[in-house]
Design an enzyme around this catalytic site. Structure first.
Site, mmCIF file in Angstrom:
data_model
loop_
_atom_site.group_PDB
_atom_site.id
_atom_site.type_symbol
_atom_site.label_atom_id
_atom_site.label_comp_id
_atom_site.label_asym_id
_atom_site.label_seq_id
_atom_site.Cartn_x
_atom_site.Cartn_y
_atom_site.Cartn_z
ATOM 1 N N LYS A 115 45.028 47.130 32.478
ATOM 2 C CA LYS A 115 45.743 48.091 32.565
ATOM 3 C C LYS A 115 46.834 48.150 31.443
ATOM 4 C CE LYS A 115 45.064 49.900 37.159
ATOM 5 N NZ LYS A 115 45.845 50.214 38.458
ATOM 6 N N LYS A 198 33.361 50.051 35.276
ATOM 7 C CA LYS A 198 33.571 50.346 36.795
ATOM 8 C C LYS A 198 33.962 51.830 36.803
ATOM 9 C CE LYS A 198 37.564 49.694 38.860
ATOM 10 N NZ LYS A 198 38.835 49.479 39.524
ATOM 11 N N LYS A 201 39.178 55.789 39.237
ATOM 12 C CA LYS A 201 39.936 57.175 39.451
ATOM 13 C C LYS A 201 40.426 57.927 38.216
ATOM 14 C CE LYS A 201 42.341 55.758 43.545
ATOM 15 N NZ LYS A 201 43.212 54.623 42.972
HETATM 16 P P1 AMP Z 1 42.042 51.814 43.583
HETATM 17 O O1 AMP Z 1 40.903 52.928 43.174
HETATM 18 O O2 AMP Z 1 42.099 50.412 42.795
HETATM 19 O O3 AMP Z 1 43.223 52.119 44.161
HETATM 20 O O4 AMP Z 1 41.079 50.878 44.667
HETATM 21 C C1 AMP Z 1 41.069 51.255 46.059
HETATM 22 C C2 AMP Z 1 39.913 50.509 46.707
HETATM 23 O O5 AMP Z 1 38.645 50.880 46.262
HETATM 24 C C3 AMP Z 1 40.049 48.999 46.360
HETATM 25 O O6 AMP Z 1 39.588 48.223 47.540
HETATM 26 C C4 AMP Z 1 38.877 48.759 45.218
HETATM 27 O O7 AMP Z 1 38.279 47.359 45.234
HETATM 28 C C5 AMP Z 1 37.981 49.653 45.798
HETATM 29 N N1 AMP Z 1 37.288 50.469 44.549
HETATM 30 C C6 AMP Z 1 37.825 51.170 43.290
HETATM 31 N N2 AMP Z 1 37.146 51.603 42.536
HETATM 32 C C7 AMP Z 1 35.573 51.006 43.057
HETATM 33 C C8 AMP Z 1 34.314 50.847 42.449
HETATM 34 N N3 AMP Z 1 34.137 51.492 41.325
HETATM 35 N N4 AMP Z 1 33.434 50.177 43.169
HETATM 36 C C9 AMP Z 1 33.806 49.781 44.488
HETATM 37 N N5 AMP Z 1 34.949 49.679 44.902
HETATM 38 C C10 AMP Z 1 35.874 50.342 44.210
#
Ligand code: AMP
Ligand code: TRP
Length: 331
Positions: A115, A198, A201
């Site tokens: 990031k 990955k 969002k």
């Molecule tokens: P975040 O989007 O970083 O706030 O992630 C929120 C939750 O979703 C966390 O537990 C991440 O590990 C999970 N997560 C986010 N993106 C992915 C992805 N592409 N595949 C699997 N888990 C994800």
């Protein structure tokens, strides 16, 4: 919510709309495990501001995240649902933990490295300290299990290191040492446009991620356009990350094994796999999207759930924070 159940806690940063990666890597597993644990799920808006957010949009996404949790199947009567900024103990404990966390260990965090590269010259200190706030989130509730996707494993590990360090200094029973729960399938859903990265969002390519707000039509289009390789045979192997990703999405949602799914595609083409995966996602995500929209319209219900949740969270978090202050010698 009995006292005897162990605590499970997790959160999503409302930095944008949630994706199917969030759903498969995190939310689905919260739902599956919710009856076995005393559950705490929240929207981490203080984490979201580690990168610039539009205030109106941030407010909207903060509520929408919790609405998604409920729409995905979290029972608000059993789990405590709240918003991080409504529980001041998170920021307070984070400061204390900052004094027991080393620059060296924070600079090894992969997410920070990724990031911060995107931030140019001015990297907010909050981005660097992000895992410390996450440690505070977890440790305040004496959490046993943290269900997250693969990318958050390192953050749960640093949380354990910080907790052990403080327990060694101030008493073994200060913090419970949490464990990560990483799902065996779907812990890392990849971008539909770049299956080596990955699904995120904040993907600048809107076709890379399926959002939980997408219409059926958008879901179908995005999955049918998913980048694959130039082969034809549907198999799960290292040289086919795009195909692997679609197979993984199907396996995570249906509960079937990858070999089972691969077998069902003998003699078929990539197009079949794409259409089936797209339809499966429409079936799964459609009802969640509609329910989320309903909850967002009936704001008074959501606000009541969050008000009650924040009160319970302040109470529980307050107990831990008080004990930390007492042991450290803070007035
Ligand atoms: P975040 O989007 O970083 O706030 O992630 C929120 C939750 O979703 C966390 O537990 C991440 O590990 C999970 N997560 C986010 N993106 C992915 C992805 N592409 N595949 C699997 N888990 C994800
Ligand atoms: N850092 C997590 C993410 O980006 C979100 C998060 C913040 C979290 N605090 C948490 C997850 C506590 C689990 C437990 O995905």
């Amino acid at each position: 919510m009995t006292e005897s159940k162990k605590t499970m806690l997790s959160a999503v940063a409302p930095s944008n709309r949630l994706t199917v990666g969030n759903y498969i890597g995190a939310l689905r597993n919260w739902v599956k495990l919710q009856d076995q644990y005393d559950c705490w799920f929240f929207s981490v808006n203080l984490h979201a501001i580690t990168v610039r957010q539009d205030p109106t949009e941030l407010l909207e996404q903060t509520y929408r995240a919790v609405a998604c949790y409920i729409a995905a199947g979290i029972d608000p009567k059993k789990a405590t649902l709240f918003i991080q900024s409504q529980v001041p103990q998170h920021a307070e404990l984070a400061w204390v933990l900052n004094c027991f966390t080393y620059m060296g260990e924070l600079s090894r965090m992969t997410q920070y490295k990724d990031k911060s590269l995107k931030q140019g010259q001015n990297i907010p200190a909050g981005l660097f300290n992000y895992p410390v706030l996450m440690a505070a989130d977890i440790l305040l509730y004496q959490t046993a299990l943290v269900p997250v996707g693969e990318d958050q494993k390192q953050h749960v590990e640093i949380t354990r290191d910080i907790a052990l360090r403080m327990n060694n200094l101030y008493g073994k029973d200060l913090f419970r040492i949490p464990e990560a729960y990483i799902p065996p399938v779907g812990a890392r859903i990849m971008s539909l446009q770049n299956p080596l990265a990955k699904m995120s969002k904040s993907d600048p390519d809107p076709n890379g991620a399926v959002y939980l707000t997408d219409t059926n039509d958008q879901i179908l289009k995005k999955v049918k356009r998913a980048v694959t390789d130039s082969g034809t045979e549907i198999t799960y192997e290292e040289t086919k990350p795009g195909i692997n990703n679609l197979l993984t999405i199907q396996a995570a949602i249906t509960g079937k094994t990858i070999p089972e799914i691969v077998n069902s595609y003998i003699g078929k083409q990539y197009g079949h796999l794409k259409v089936d995966t797209a339809n499966l996602l429409v079936e799964t995500l459609g009802p969640i999207r509609d329910k989320t929209d309903e909850l967002m319209k009936d704001r008074s219900y959501l606000l009541q759930v969050l008000e009650d949740g924040a009160e319970r969270a302040r109470e529980r978090a307050g107990q831990t924070l008080k004990e930390v202050y007492r042991r450290i010698g803070l007035v």
